[in-house]
Design a protein around this motif. Structure first.
Motif, mmCIF file in Angstrom:
data_model
loop_
_atom_site.group_PDB
_atom_site.id
_atom_site.type_symbol
_atom_site.label_atom_id
_atom_site.label_comp_id
_atom_site.label_asym_id
_atom_site.label_seq_id
_atom_site.Cartn_x
_atom_site.Cartn_y
_atom_site.Cartn_z
ATOM 1 N N GLN A 151 10.631 -2.633 0.026
ATOM 2 C CA GLN A 151 11.046 -2.711 1.432
ATOM 3 C C GLN A 151 12.085 -3.833 1.577
ATOM 4 O O GLN A 151 11.779 -4.938 2.024
ATOM 5 N N VAL A 168 10.513 4.808 -5.863
ATOM 6 C CA VAL A 168 10.067 4.402 -4.529
ATOM 7 C C VAL A 168 10.576 2.980 -4.287
ATOM 8 O O VAL A 168 10.133 2.045 -4.951
ATOM 9 N N LEU A 188 0.818 -1.213 0.000
ATOM 10 C CA LEU A 188 0.000 0.000 0.000
ATOM 11 C C LEU A 188 0.850 1.262 0.000
ATOM 12 O O LEU A 188 0.366 2.327 -0.388
ATOM 13 N N ASP A 189 2.111 1.161 0.433
ATOM 14 C CA ASP A 189 2.952 2.346 0.547
ATOM 15 C C ASP A 189 4.063 2.381 -0.496
ATOM 16 O O ASP A 189 5.054 3.091 -0.343
ATOM 17 N N SER A 190 3.919 1.587 -1.563
ATOM 18 C CA SER A 190 4.874 1.641 -2.671
ATOM 19 C C SER A 190 4.195 1.043 -3.893
ATOM 20 O O SER A 190 2.988 0.793 -3.890
ATOM 21 N N TYR A 191 4.980 0.802 -4.946
ATOM 22 C CA TYR A 191 4.463 0.152 -6.151
ATOM 23 C C TYR A 191 5.078 -1.238 -6.300
ATOM 24 O O TYR A 191 5.016 -1.838 -7.375
ATOM 25 N N HIS A 216 -1.230 9.812 -2.690
ATOM 26 C CA HIS A 216 -1.624 9.051 -1.502
ATOM 27 C C HIS A 216 -0.440 8.836 -0.557
ATOM 28 O O HIS A 216 -0.286 7.771 0.043
ATOM 29 N N GLY A 217 0.395 9.868 -0.443
ATOM 30 C CA GLY A 217 1.519 9.809 0.475
ATOM 31 C C GLY A 217 2.734 9.071 -0.039
ATOM 32 O O GLY A 217 3.742 8.963 0.667
ATOM 33 N N ILE A 218 2.687 8.546 -1.269
ATOM 34 C CA ILE A 218 3.828 7.812 -1.831
ATOM 35 C C ILE A 218 4.608 8.750 -2.739
ATOM 36 O O ILE A 218 4.143 9.116 -3.811
ATOM 37 N N CYS A 219 5.783 9.125 -2.290
ATOM 38 C CA CYS A 219 6.576 10.085 -3.067
ATOM 39 C C CYS A 219 8.040 9.667 -3.037
ATOM 40 O O CYS A 219 8.529 9.184 -2.010
ATOM 41 N N SER A 245 4.416 -6.697 -1.782
ATOM 42 C CA SER A 245 4.047 -6.481 -0.387
ATOM 43 C C SER A 245 4.723 -7.500 0.528
ATOM 44 O O SER A 245 4.475 -8.704 0.405
ATOM 45 N N ARG A 290 -4.784 -4.251 -4.691
ATOM 46 C CA ARG A 290 -3.890 -3.110 -4.869
ATOM 47 C C ARG A 290 -3.241 -3.140 -6.255
ATOM 48 O O ARG A 290 -3.136 -2.111 -6.920
#
Length: 317
Positions: free
Chosen positions: A104, A101, A72-75, A226-229, A78, A283
């Motif tokens: 993880q 981006v 949800l916080d990247s492309y 959506h906060g992903i930069c 997961s 997603r």
């Protein structure tokens, strides 16, 4: 080739043992999977939203793709979804860094070690991007770079495989040395790449400056992120933003003269005859339908050109 070359030479502070230059990043993924023993009967986890060539490379080796949802916080793939997979359901994982981006890497690496999996780090879009103090491509069992197309480092074609595992080096050399180099980067391509190595830090700074201005001055794009930069230190090949009206936005921005396009096609609709699927992949479906990409040619704009880019984007608010 300095940072990337030197045959089996070291990679300085990256922690990478060796580098082999090859003819393309796509081939690098395929060779990397082969070196890790992927073949008929193997299962390879890959994000359902990813460069489609990675899915195809798995199939070409006779292995089966295992589609995992995007974070949800990247492309990228997961880690939470990877944790839900039983150890015997997967042999190898592919994790890609997309649009500046990073995936993880620390979590992915810990999960793979715990479950006994190897993983390939697709850093084709992010040469020399720092992640947790090391270059992209130096975290996985194997890393892959691309110098094709309009990549941040480009020779029109070419790529590299990175690894710190001597056994994998030996396996790669056995496939690539026959006895001449089977998939070389030419001297001309190397000559095109060398001066770019001296400029990439400055180009990354210019792209980051443009992204900062977009985030500061274009509210509708900020909302769509959506906060992903991308981080200020990112190698930002393309700036991604989401829109449920993607086709309209892309067409409008193209008519305005901007280098904009759609993101990758999500593979979540692939037949179950071709792949296994972990979860609903919602997603990945969203990203496949909504990602718009502003090319790094625009992100390199400076001065009056950058002002015109910002003004053009603001008109679509």
């Amino acid at each position: 080739l300095g940072v990337f070359g030197g045959g089996l030479g070291g990679m300085g502070g990256t922690g990478t043992f060796a580098c082999r230059l090859i003819s393309s990043g796509s081939l690098g993924i395929e060779l990397g999977l082969m070196a890790l023993g992927v073949g008929p009967g193997a299962n390879v986890a890959v994000c359902a939203y990813d460069y489609p060539g990675n899915f195809r490379a798995i199939e070409l080796l006779g292995a089966r793709p295992v589609l995992v949802d995007a974070a949800l916080d990247s492309y990228s793939i997961s880690p939470d979804s990877l944790r839900d997979i039983e150890s015997d359901q997967v042999d190898v994982v592919i994790a890609s860094h997309l649009y500046g981006v990073p995936a993880q890497v620390a979590e992915i690496d810990a999960i793979c070690r715990d479950k006994g999996w190897n993983w390939v780090e697709d850093a084709c879009q992010t040469p020399l991007m720092a992640i947790d103090g090391r270059f992209a491509g130096s975290h996985g069992d194997l890393g892959v770079l691309s110098f094709g197309g309009s990549k941040p480092l480009t020779a029109g074609n070419g790529g590299a495989i990175l690894t710190r595992n001597p056994l994998l080096v030996s396996k790669l050399n056995a496939r690539l040395d026959r006895p001449s180099d089977a998939t070389p980067v030419s001297s001309l391509q190397a000559a095109a790449l060398l001066p770019q190595l001296d400029r990439i830090a400055e180009c990354n700074r210019r792209r980051a400056d443009t992204v900062r201005r977009i985030v500061d001055e274009v509210p509708w794009i900020v909302e769509s992120l959506h906060g992903i930069c991308p981080a200020p230190s990112a190698t930002c090949y393309k700036l991604a933003f989401l829109s449920p009206k993607r086709d309209h936005i892309v067409d409008s921005l193209i008519r305005a003269g901007l280098p904009v396009g759609a993101g990758f096609r999500s593979m979540h609709r692939s037949s179950k005859r071709r792949c296994n699927k972990i979860g609903e992949l919602n997603r990945s479906a969203q990203l496949g339908d909504q990602v718009c990409l502003l090319d790094h040619r625009a992100l390199l704009a400076q001065g009056d050109s950058q002002d015109r880019l910002i003004e053009c984007l603001r008109r679509f608010s």
